[in-house]
Design a protein around this motif. Structure first.
Motif, PDB file in Angstrom:
ATOM      1  N   CYS A 145      -1.205 -13.948 -39.265  1.00 14.89           N
ATOM      2  CA  CYS A 145      -0.274 -14.631 -38.382  1.00 14.89           C
ATOM      3  C   CYS A 145      -0.720 -16.077 -38.251  1.00 14.89           C
ATOM      4  O   CYS A 145      -1.843 -16.359 -37.862  1.00 14.89           O
ATOM      5  CB  CYS A 145      -0.249 -13.960 -37.006  1.00 14.89           C
ATOM      6  SG  CYS A 145       0.686 -14.916 -35.800  1.00 14.89           S
ATOM      7  N   CYS A 155      -1.206 -16.816 -34.075  1.00 22.70           N
ATOM      8  CA  CYS A 155      -2.365 -16.314 -33.321  1.00 22.70           C
ATOM      9  C   CYS A 155      -3.488 -15.866 -34.247  1.00 22.70           C
ATOM     10  O   CYS A 155      -4.537 -15.449 -33.802  1.00 22.70           O
ATOM     11  CB  CYS A 155      -1.964 -15.169 -32.395  1.00 22.70           C
ATOM     12  SG  CYS A 155      -1.780 -13.573 -33.229  1.00 22.70           S
ATOM     13  N   TYR A 179      -3.716 -13.365 -36.074  1.00 22.61           N
ATOM     14  CA  TYR A 179      -3.887 -11.917 -36.159  1.00 22.61           C
ATOM     15  C   TYR A 179      -4.128 -11.521 -37.616  1.00 22.61           C
ATOM     16  O   TYR A 179      -3.450 -12.002 -38.526  1.00 22.61           O
ATOM     17  CB  TYR A 179      -2.634 -11.229 -35.623  1.00 22.61           C
ATOM     18  CG  TYR A 179      -2.634  -9.726 -35.771  1.00 22.61           C
ATOM     19  CD1 TYR A 179      -3.241  -8.917 -34.805  1.00 22.61           C
ATOM     20  CD2 TYR A 179      -2.022  -9.116 -36.871  1.00 22.61           C
ATOM     21  CE1 TYR A 179      -3.246  -7.545 -34.948  1.00 22.61           C
ATOM     22  CE2 TYR A 179      -2.030  -7.750 -37.026  1.00 22.61           C
ATOM     23  CZ  TYR A 179      -2.645  -6.965 -36.059  1.00 22.61           C
ATOM     24  OH  TYR A 179      -2.652  -5.610 -36.203  1.00 22.61           O
ATOM     25  N   CYS A 215       4.528 -10.798 -35.955  1.00 24.44           N
ATOM     26  CA  CYS A 215       3.128 -10.492 -35.680  1.00 24.44           C
ATOM     27  C   CYS A 215       3.030  -9.368 -34.647  1.00 24.44           C
ATOM     28  O   CYS A 215       3.622  -9.457 -33.578  1.00 24.44           O
ATOM     29  CB  CYS A 215       2.436 -11.744 -35.166  1.00 24.44           C
ATOM     30  SG  CYS A 215       0.802 -11.412 -34.533  1.00 24.44           S
ATOM     31  N   CYS A 271       1.428 -11.112 -31.290  1.00 31.30           N
ATOM     32  CA  CYS A 271       2.059 -12.140 -30.447  1.00 31.30           C
ATOM     33  C   CYS A 271       3.561 -12.260 -30.685  1.00 31.30           C
ATOM     34  O   CYS A 271       4.208 -13.132 -30.103  1.00 31.30           O
ATOM     35  CB  CYS A 271       1.386 -13.485 -30.661  1.00 31.30           C
ATOM     36  SG  CYS A 271       1.801 -14.248 -32.248  1.00 31.30           S
TER      37      CYS A 271
HETATM   38 ZN    ZN Z   1       0.355 -13.539 -33.977  1.00 30.21          ZN
END
Ligand code: ZN
Ligand code: ADP
Ligand code: ZN
Length: 652
Positions: free
Chosen positions: A361, A364, A366, A401, A404
């Motif tokens: 991501c 964020c 991720y 994601c 988020c």
């Molecule tokens: Zn994210």
């Protein structure tokens, strides 16, 4: 006279031959001597491992050997025991073990060892500091046999090793000194020759087989009492072995990449146990396994926490690459300009080639990981799939994601070509030099580059991890890691450890000589614990966090892994064999887990498709026995090759 011969083939049996009493033959028919013999339609070299007075009771005709190769045996009974241990431990035939341990040179040609640059006379002894003295005393007075010098980069571990080596040599015993790379043997060789004179043998893969054999003989006769070398030197036929030194213990190069896939650390431990000597390992970044063994008291920990030559470590700055559109961030570019303008030198690290795309991501950061194995999922662009290379799980990547809900998810990968061209575009006026795997093959080329760098004829050295080790360059004021993420993203449970280790090692190379040095780490994941703790030098915190993860996922050191690889030109065949193996293994309800079959991360090598199975167990005894038994039972179809890796270091 009849003999039993072992060949370099994956069969456990010995083969009978007759050795006729041609003149001269009789004296050289001894165990440990090589012979040339017909084997089917081929002619093979084999080792005599047994001599029979009577004809063996077999119902086939026994052939004569063709020729005896050696006058003097290449190994003795104890050494044969070591080969048997290797064969049992790493699941190969004793013949394969012997052939990988002993050099294959034909003629024992003359070979001059590197001429020392310093002579014995002008060798000046370094005064040991308090820390070094206390470590030496600790090791000399202890009844333990396994030691670990956990010392920061530049803490003067070499002096400690050599001091203890001196002591062991004085007792008439021999010493094996292992380093991870042949590039490092040159420097050390000069220094050791100056200190110890000429009774040193060097053994590494850069020598020709006959050069190796020559060294082998010098060791066998006891002429050479110190053996310096890379991984395979752990098999040196040292007489009365008193000490093995294994420097930079964390290095993956201590593990062999072909059958038998031995680990020099494990072999060293075994040899020391048999010879009742001492093993001293050392590193600034112990492997997580070694760290754990220190905590458990299996390895006696000796700490060296100060830089021997004085000074402090350079500050480490982590640069978030998000939003940067060049491989060199504006911060790093500015730093390079600044440092080189003042005639300072720069080292930039390119990690390994970016084989893999990774998916994350952008918002964020991720990471997409396998729920079962917690290793990074690898993105397969052509199939649009995220694949786990441990258990085989795959999924179509989510459009948003999971963490988020951002829709900014995507893949990325930095090629080394891009980095090189960026550097040349940005800094055409700098004298840049790249140091990579190809130049490393030629030991002399490496030496040349290092000499030029030392003499300030190179401004910027661009290299792989090879330049992170053991080299001290006073002129270096800036070190940059271009993409810490390439290591972090490896589909390997050791990816965090490798990242931490690289950053810590690299960060230890600068600042020793100057106050104004700096280390710059570029990453998309500045908050990742491996990067963060390495940058902040929070070493205990890193190991604790990593051990917790390993424990939760039941990975080493909380388990032992056996990896079985199936490869074939025909993909289907490889997969089928892997499935067969799985089924037989699964019938043995034991205290082990089986992961796979899954495609290996490097799914295709030289036209062969590769699948693997990972067998993990808390106690390796049972899984080892079952895997070993299954391999013997398994009828692999022609064209399918099975490779076994006990305690694998790489899972590519
Ligand atoms: Zn994210
Ligand atoms: P390590 O292997 O622990 O990273 P080295 O053994 O390479 O460290 O030593 C780093 C540097 O410190 C070397 O240049 C070495 O000559 C120097 N050194 C070692 N011991 C001492 C000492 N007692 N006093 C001063 N310098 C030392
Ligand atoms: Zn998985």
């Amino acid at each position: 006279m009849y003999i039993e011969v072992l060949f370099n083939i994956p069969l456990k049996t010995t083969f009978y031959y007759a050795a006729t009493d041609k003149p001269g033959n009789k004296d050289s028919i001894k165990t440990g001597v090589r012979v040339s013999a017909g084997f089917g339609k081929r002619k093979l070299t084999g080792f005599i491992v047994n001599i029979l007075k009577e004809s063996p009771n077999v119902d086939f005709e026994i052939k004569n050997i063709e020729r005896i190769i050696d006058d003097v045996p290449l190994f003795d009974d104890d050494y044969y025991d070591l080969a048997k241990w290797v064969s049992g431990m790493y699941m190969c035939s004793t013949g394969e073990a012997l052939f990988s341990m002993i050099p294959s040179g034909r003629r024992e040609k003359d070979f001059e060892i590197d001429v020392a640059e310093e002579s014995l006379e002008n060798f000046s002894r370094i005064t040991l500091n308090k820390g070094q003295k206390s470590v030496i005393e600790k090791i000399q007075c202890s009844n333990n046999s396994l030691f670990y010098i956990y010392g920061v980069t530049g803490s003067g571990k070499t002096e400690v090793y050599l001091h203890i080596a001196e002591d062991v040599l004085a007792q008439g015993k021999s010493v094996i000194y292992l380093v991870p790379e042949i590039a490092l043997t040159h420097q050390l060789m000069d220094y050791m020759t100056a200190r110890f004179g000429t009774n040193i043998a060097v053994l590494h893969s850069g020598l020709t087989p006959s050069q190796k054999l020559k060294q082998w003989r010098r060791i066998q006769t006891g002429e050479a009492k110190i053996i310096l070398g890379a991984r395979s030197a752990v098999f040196a036929p040292a007489k009365n072995l008193g000490l093995i030194i294994l420097d930079e213990e964390h290095e993956a190069s201590y593990k062999s990449g072909s059958t038998p896939r031995y680990h020099a650390r494990q072999v060293a431990m075994h040899r020391i146990k048999t010879s009742k000597g001492k093993l001293i390992m050392g590193s600034a970044t112990p492997s997580v396994e070694a760290y754990h063994l220190m905590a458990e008291g299996v390895l006696e920990k000796c700490e060296l926490m100060e830089i021997a030559a004085g000074g402090t470590f350079a500050p480490v700055r982590v640069i978030d690459m998000k939003g940067q559109d060049s491989a060199i961030s504006s911060y790093l570019a500015e730093k390079i300009r600044e440092v080189t303008a003042k005639k300072g030198q720069v080292i930039l690290f390119l990690n390994r080639r970016g084989f893999f795309y990774y998916y994350y991501c952008l918002y964020c950061k991720y990471e997409f990981k396998c729920k079962q194995c917690s290793v990074s999922l690898t993105y397969h662009k052509e199939r649009n799939k995220l694949v786990c290379h441990y258990c085989g799980y795959s999924e179509t990547p989510a459009r948003v994601c999971p963490s988020c809900n951002s829709s900014e998810v995507g893949y990325s990968g930095f090629g080394t070509e891009k980095i090189e061209s960026d550097i040349n575009n940005f800094f055409p006026y700098l004298r840049s030099q790249r140091l990579d795997k190809d130049s490393i093959k030629k030991g002399s080329a490496v030496k040349e580059i290092f000499t030029k760098f030392k003499n300030n004829e190179i401004d910027l050295l661009l290299g792989t991890q090879i330049i992170a080790k053991g080299l001290n360059f006073p002129g270096v004021k800036l070190i940059g890691i271009i993409m810490a993420d390439t290591t972090l993203q490896l589909p390997d449970f050791r990816s965090a450890e490798k990242t931490y280790s690289l950053i810590t090692q690299v960060a230890g190379r600068t600042g020793r000589f100057s106050k104004d040095g700096e280390v710059v780490i570029q990453t998309y994941r500045p908050d990742n614990y491996a990067i963060k703790f390495a940058a902040q030098r929070k070493h205990t915190e890193f190991y604790n966090a990593e051990l917790e993860n390993r424990k939760a996922m039941r990975f080493p050191p909380f388990s032992r892994v056996i990896r079985v690889i199936f490869r074939s030109k025909e993909k289907e065949k490889a997969l089928l064999a892997a499935k067969d193996f799985y089924n037989i293994l699964a019938q043995n309800k034991g205290s082990f887990d089986i992961l796979g079959p899954a495609e290996c991360p490097l799914a295709l090598i030289a036209g062969s498709s590769r699948y693997h199975i990972l067998v993990t167990a808390k106690d390796i005894k049972n899984s080892h026995r079952v895997v070993s038994g299954t391999i013997e039972k398994l009828k692999t179809p022609s064209g399918v090759y099975v490779e076994i890796d006990v305690d694998p270091v790489s899972l590519m």
